[in-house]
Design an enzyme around this catalytic site. Structure first.
Site, short mmCIF file in Angstrom:
data_model
loop_
_atom_site.label_atom_id
_atom_site.label_comp_id
_atom_site.label_asym_id
_atom_site.label_seq_id
_atom_site.Cartn_x
_atom_site.Cartn_y
_atom_site.Cartn_z
CD GLU A 108 3.56 -2.77 -0.50
OE1 GLU A 108 4.01 -1.69 -1.01
OE2 GLU A 108 2.79 -3.80 -1.01
CE LYS B 104 5.11 -3.25 -10.40
NZ LYS B 104 5.60 -3.14 -9.04
#
Length: 400
Positions: free
Chosen positions: A203, A148
């Site tokens: 977050e 990723k």
């Protein structure tokens, strides 16, 4: 100098009294923090990115504040960059104000639409160049070198007048009831022109409250729709998406792996859940742990986690190197962390996303997207565009 803590104030008062260049502001769903003045600065020189030395200096500054007669519990507050080799901005404030949560419904009603006059906007990189970078990232993933990578882009808005940071901050707060709203001065030297990092992050990187540790990684996203039925379909499709669930699982496992050495117990839900912001749906997992060693503080935990694959990629070192090769700008504090840690080790550190840097008549917005096998460049571009809307709407702008 004396350090003091004040608790008998209202959260809205802290927002009203925010001053560009001299205040640190941090609001979570449960409480609001404002800090003024500088008792001690955590100097960068000689640290060279060494985390243990940085933590030692923070603890020494907090001890110095306590020995100087600090009333209450002294804090270190500030911002850390994406690459901890870069300049940090951490300090022990002279005055700390605590309050409960902000009155979100009231702030929503009072939201002011226009914060900018005439302006010019420049994407960095251009949309087609961003799609090309995603293609290069996908080639690295296809080769097996990366699992990723998170690639980002920026919007530069130049205006005819000074950026109204307090008004933008207030607008951000009114639309962020379940997230974290922040503003911190990040100029390198006090004599430099004011530079403010501000945003509304959804977050939580990590928090520590006594022996309890919480982390809430987000990964896997889709833009919201104004049509309720379409919005519901998008949320359901995200929760069922094999590609997005894989992206999310990579991040959760990395966070868990980093926390396990510190925790006696660590609880990880079997399935992700959905969380929503004004502009996005995200896959979310809340990890809860109990510390094995009570001396481990929140900043130690945050530095052990940072940067997670949610903002960098995996494997971390190669993902960071590839980011620096593919992104045509320096991230600085974007995808770093903002927060606080006290002398008892408690604290909260959030991931610096949905954010901007404002300096004089220029404001730079940032947004990124996680790239994994199955990602499509045009969809990742659309995702970054949707993420820009958090800041654009706070400035009274609805589109790029």
């Amino acid at each position: 100098m004396q350090v003091k803590t004040v608790k008998s104030v209202k959260a809205e008062q802290l927002l009203d009294e925010y001053k560009v260049g001299s205040s640190f502001f941090f609001a979570s769903p449960s409480r609001t923090l404002s800090a003024e003045g500088i008792f001690a600065t955590i100097e960068r020189d000689g640290v060279h990115g060494e985390k243990t030395e940085l933590i030692r200096r923070v603890k020494a500054a907090l001890k110095q504040a306590s020995q100087a007669g600090a009333a209450g519990n002294p804090l270190v507050v500030g911002a850390m960059p994406f690459d901890i080799q870069d300049s940090i901005h951490l300090f022990v404030p002279e005055t700390v104000h605590w309050a409960g949560p902000l009155p979100f419904e009231q702030l929503q009603r009072e939201r002011e639409r226009s914060c900018l006059g005439e302006y010019e906007i420049a994407p960095v990189p251009a949309p087609k160049a961003y799609e090309y970078a995603v293609e290069q990232g996908l080639k690295e993933i296809a080769s097996g070198s990366l699992e990723k990578i998170v690639l980002s882009r920026s919007l530069h808005l130049s205006t005819g007048g000074a950026i109204d940071v307090p008004r933008i901050l207030r607008n951000l707060a009114g639309n962020n009831e379940k997230g974290y709203t922040f503003a911190v001065d990040v100029r390198h030297h006090r004599q430099d022109s004011q530079k403010t990092l501000l945003g509304a992050s959804p977050e939580l990187l990590v928090s520590r409250d006594g022996q309890q540790v919480t982390a809430n990684p987000l990964a896997g996203s889709v833009p919201r729709s104004k049509d309720p039925e379409e919005d519901g379909r998008r949320a359901a499709a995200l929760l069922a998406s094999e590609k997005d669930r894989h992206e999310h699982a990579v991040v959760v496992e990395a966070v868990a792996q980093s926390l396990r050495p510190f925790c006696r117990t660590l609880t990880i839900p079997d399935e992700p859940s959905l969380v929503q912001t004004e502009t996005m749906w995200h896959l979310s997992t809340v990890l809860n742990g109990e510390l094995a060693d009570p001396s481990v503080d929140s900043l130690t935990l945050a530095l052990a986690l940072h940067p997670t694959p949610a903002v960098c990629g995996t494997p971390t070192a190669l993902a960071k190197k590839t980011i620096q090769e593919l992104e045509p700008f320096h991230r600085g504090f974007f995808t770093g962390m903002v927060g606080w840690s006290d002398s008892q080790g408690n604290g909260e550190w959030i991931v610096t996303i949905r954010c901007a840097e404002a300096e004089a008549r220029l404001i730079k917005l940032f947004a990124g997207a996680g790239i994994v096998a199955g990602s499509a460049p045009e969809k990742e571009l659309a995702e970054t565009s949707a993420k820009f809307r958090t800041m654009l709407q706070a400035m009274g702008l609805n589109d790029e």
